[in-house]
Scaffold this motif. Structure first.
Motif, PDB file in Angstrom:
ATOM      1  N   ASN A 152       0.815  -1.223   0.000  1.00 37.38           N
ATOM      2  CA  ASN A 152       0.000   0.000   0.000  1.00 37.38           C
ATOM      3  C   ASN A 152       0.846   1.269   0.000  1.00 37.38           C
ATOM      4  OD1 ASN A 152       0.812  -0.648   2.677  1.00 37.38           O
ATOM      5  ND2 ASN A 152      -0.704   0.800   3.476  1.00 37.38           N
ATOM      6  N   ARG A 160      -3.623  -6.813  -4.882  1.00 36.66           N
ATOM      7  CA  ARG A 160      -4.792  -7.306  -4.169  1.00 36.66           C
ATOM      8  C   ARG A 160      -4.560  -7.145  -2.672  1.00 36.66           C
ATOM      9  NH1 ARG A 160      -3.878 -11.300  -8.007  1.00 36.66           N
ATOM     10  NH2 ARG A 160      -5.472 -11.459  -9.643  1.00 36.66           N
ATOM     11  N   THR A 161      -5.548  -6.657  -1.983  1.00 38.71           N
ATOM     12  CA  THR A 161      -5.462  -6.547  -0.528  1.00 38.71           C
ATOM     13  C   THR A 161      -5.760  -7.911   0.097  1.00 38.71           C
ATOM     14  OG1 THR A 161      -7.781  -6.030  -0.173  1.00 38.71           O
ATOM     15  CG2 THR A 161      -6.312  -4.177  -0.693  1.00 38.71           C
ATOM     16  N   SER A 162      -5.597  -8.000   1.411  1.00 38.09           N
ATOM     17  CA  SER A 162      -5.900  -9.253   2.112  1.00 38.09           C
ATOM     18  C   SER A 162      -7.379  -9.607   2.007  1.00 38.09           C
ATOM     19  CB  SER A 162      -5.496  -9.137   3.578  1.00 38.09           C
ATOM     20  OG  SER A 162      -6.154  -8.020   4.184  1.00 38.09           O
ATOM     21  N   ASP A 163      -8.217  -8.614   1.704  1.00 31.27           N
ATOM     22  CA  ASP A 163      -9.657  -8.848   1.522  1.00 31.27           C
ATOM     23  C   ASP A 163     -10.017  -9.106   0.061  1.00 31.27           C
ATOM     24  OD1 ASP A 163     -10.032  -8.379   4.241  1.00 31.27           O
ATOM     25  OD2 ASP A 163     -10.239  -6.208   3.920  1.00 31.27           O
ATOM     26  N   ASP A 164      -8.989  -9.287  -0.779  1.00 31.78           N
ATOM     27  CA  ASP A 164      -9.167  -9.537  -2.222  1.00 31.78           C
ATOM     28  C   ASP A 164      -9.715  -8.328  -2.962  1.00 31.78           C
ATOM     29  OD1 ASP A 164      -8.037 -11.806  -3.069  1.00 31.78           O
ATOM     30  OD2 ASP A 164      -9.883 -12.950  -3.364  1.00 31.78           O
ATOM     31  N   GLU A 165      -9.549  -7.155  -2.402  1.00 30.44           N
ATOM     32  CA  GLU A 165      -9.894  -5.926  -3.111  1.00 30.44           C
ATOM     33  C   GLU A 165      -8.697  -5.529  -3.975  1.00 30.44           C
ATOM     34  OE1 GLU A 165     -11.310  -1.321  -2.163  1.00 30.44           O
ATOM     35  OE2 GLU A 165     -10.964  -2.752  -0.532  1.00 30.44           O
ATOM     36  N   LYS A 167      -6.474  -2.695  -5.726  1.00 31.13           N
ATOM     37  CA  LYS A 167      -6.191  -1.279  -5.543  1.00 31.13           C
ATOM     38  C   LYS A 167      -5.023  -0.825  -6.415  1.00 31.13           C
ATOM     39  CE  LYS A 167      -8.016  -0.329  -0.953  1.00 31.13           C
ATOM     40  NZ  LYS A 167      -7.748   0.335   0.346  1.00 31.13           N
TER      41      LYS A 167
END
Length: 483
Positions: A152, A160-165, A167
């Protein structure tokens, strides 16, 4: 199993099509250009004490074996793939191959295709872990130095974020000062310089290579991708340029350079300073470059010739001025013809670059292009098939102007995937063949190539060696057998 080396990355230049077609691919037979972007990346990573290697699949079509061997032996934490649109799917295949060997390796994609699509790439292709948008040197360095853990904080990164979003951290705030970069790591390209070759009949001597001395373009042509450098335009100083050439001569014995810049002469002072150095302290090297007609005149051309300029390329695009005006600024074909005559009078070879199939193209506009080109004293020319690339202004609205079959693997400017309204693919192919055959069967053009026996003997050796494949291409207009 031993842990992955978090300070190591393998850089890969994908081939883009099945290996079996590579030996007779007319594009490879005519020109194998070193992947200068990856070589520049490798040099910068090395300066930051990061371990890296390059596998150029275009120069070494048997490279799956090389990739597997490197991954097993060195266990890098990252594999970086630089992709055009036509090579992107092959890059995805290589990423899947890498993950079978090292399941935890992170695949990092860069290049114009992924810079244009950004988040969509991660959304549609699960084998892609990360995308570097725009210039890659500093973003990739930040990524490796963080061991892939502080995603980030890295500008220019899609992840991919840990929530699979998915960015995108936005573009980097500051563009790189090109003079601060080390010279590309040519030594990491296996077999350099002998493995690589400039376009046939486009150089007088070998060994030769390419060099990029600027990034971006100040113009806004409708067909050009702007996803990597956007609207920026930067260039190396004359001093850096001279030192770069001296390095290539001393380290690798290079005798001829092709400057692979969009606009080599945009900054006149830089060119004047560089050519004065080449005249005052000769390196015994010649060079080619690409220019826009409005940025040259006879005085500058004479100085460039004295400094070793052997060939100049100009983007003509089309001989229909009304069509040209729809796609680029300053569509003055009379001025273009005048400048081409000036180049010839200065004793420099001239190459015209054209496209067929632009939005708005008609049989009448193609005839105008043929009439215009055949009236000019061009020594060489290249006619490509217009392709609406992601990142270009035309891409998003291309369906307004005709029919577009978006087949990424064939988006290489050697297939008519876009058909302008009022035209057919069959007719475009017929006119494409006619354009080339009329040009190359002209007596003065044939005589010019005969003279190349003395001016570029290495080109003739390559031509004779691959004569059957060149004849096949002339008859079929097919880049690769079974393609």
């Amino acid at each position: 199993m031993p842990a992955l080396n978090s300070n190591s990355i393998l850089l890969v230049h994908p081939l883009g099509y099945p290996v079996g077609s590579a030996d007779r691919d007319i594009s490879r037979l005519a020109n194998i250009m070193p992947p200068l972007g990856l070589a520049s990346m490798a040099a910068y990573l090395k300066s930051q004490n990061i371990i890296c290697a390059i596998v150029d699949c275009y120069a070494r079509p048997d490279s799956d074996r090389l990739i597997k061997e490197y991954l097993r032996a060195e266990r890098p934490a990252f594999i970086g793939l630089s992709c055009t649109t036509s090579s992107f799917l092959d890059g995805c295949r290589i990423a899947r191959l890498a993950k079978k060997i090292l399941p935890d390796v992170l695949s990092v994609f860069g290049g114009p295709h992924v810079s244009a699509f950004k988040q969509k790439v991660l959304n549609d292709f699960p084998e892609v872990d990360l995308v570097v948008v725009g210039e890659g040197e500093k973003a990739l360095t930040d990524l490796v130095q963080s061991a892939g853990k502080e995603l980030n904080t890295i500008q220019g990164l899609v992840y991919r974020t840990s929530d699979d979003e998915i960015k995108f951290n936005g573009y980097r705030d500051k563009a790189i000062d090109l003079d601060s970069l080390p010279f590309p790591s040519y030594e990491k390209l296996e077999g350099f310089p002998g493995t690589y070759s400039l376009p046939i009949f486009n150089y007088p001597r070998s060994p030769n290579t390419s060099c990029i001395s600027s990034r971006g373009c100040p113009y806004r042509c409708s067909y050009c991708d702007r996803s990597v450098f956007r609207r920026t335009y930067r260039y190396n100083s004359a001093d850096y340029l001279y030192e770069h050439l001296q390095y290539l001569k001393d380290r690798f014995g290079i005798k001829h350079i092709n400057f692979y810049d969009d606009q080599f002469t945009f900054n006149r002072q830089r060119v004047e300073d560089f050519t004065r150095m080449m005249i005052a302290r000769p390196l015994g090297m010649t060079f080619n470059c690409a220019v826009r007609a409005e940025h040259i005149d006879r005085d500058l051309l004479d100085q460039m010739k004295a400094a070793g300029c052997w060939m100049i390329s100009l983007g003509i695009e089309t001989g229909d001025e009304d069509l040209l005006a729809q796609h680029r600024q300053n569509p003055d074909l009379t001025m273009m013809a005048k400048k081409i005559h000036q180049i010839k009078k200065a004793g420099i070879r001239t190459k015209g670059l054209l496209m067929m199939g632009l939005p708005g193209e008609t049989e009448a506009s193609i005839k105008k292009s043929m009439d215009y080109v055949f009236s000019l004293p061009l020594d060489d020319f290249n006619l490509s098939k217009f392709t609406p690339f992601p990142g270009s202004p035309l891409y998003e609205k291309i369906s307004e102007f005709g029919n577009f079959k978006e087949d990424w693997e064939k988006m290489d400017c050697m297939h008519f995937l876009f058909i302008p309204t009022g035209m057919t693919r069959k007719r475009l192919d017929e006119l494409f063949k006619k354009f080339y055959k009329t040009r190359f069967l002209s007596p003065h053009v044939l005589w010019g190539y005969i003279l190349m026996l003395w001016q570029s003997p290495d080109s003739w050796l390559r031509f004779v060696k691959n004569l059957g494949d060149f004849i096949r291409f002339a008859r079929s207009n097919v880049r690769k057998p079974n393609a």
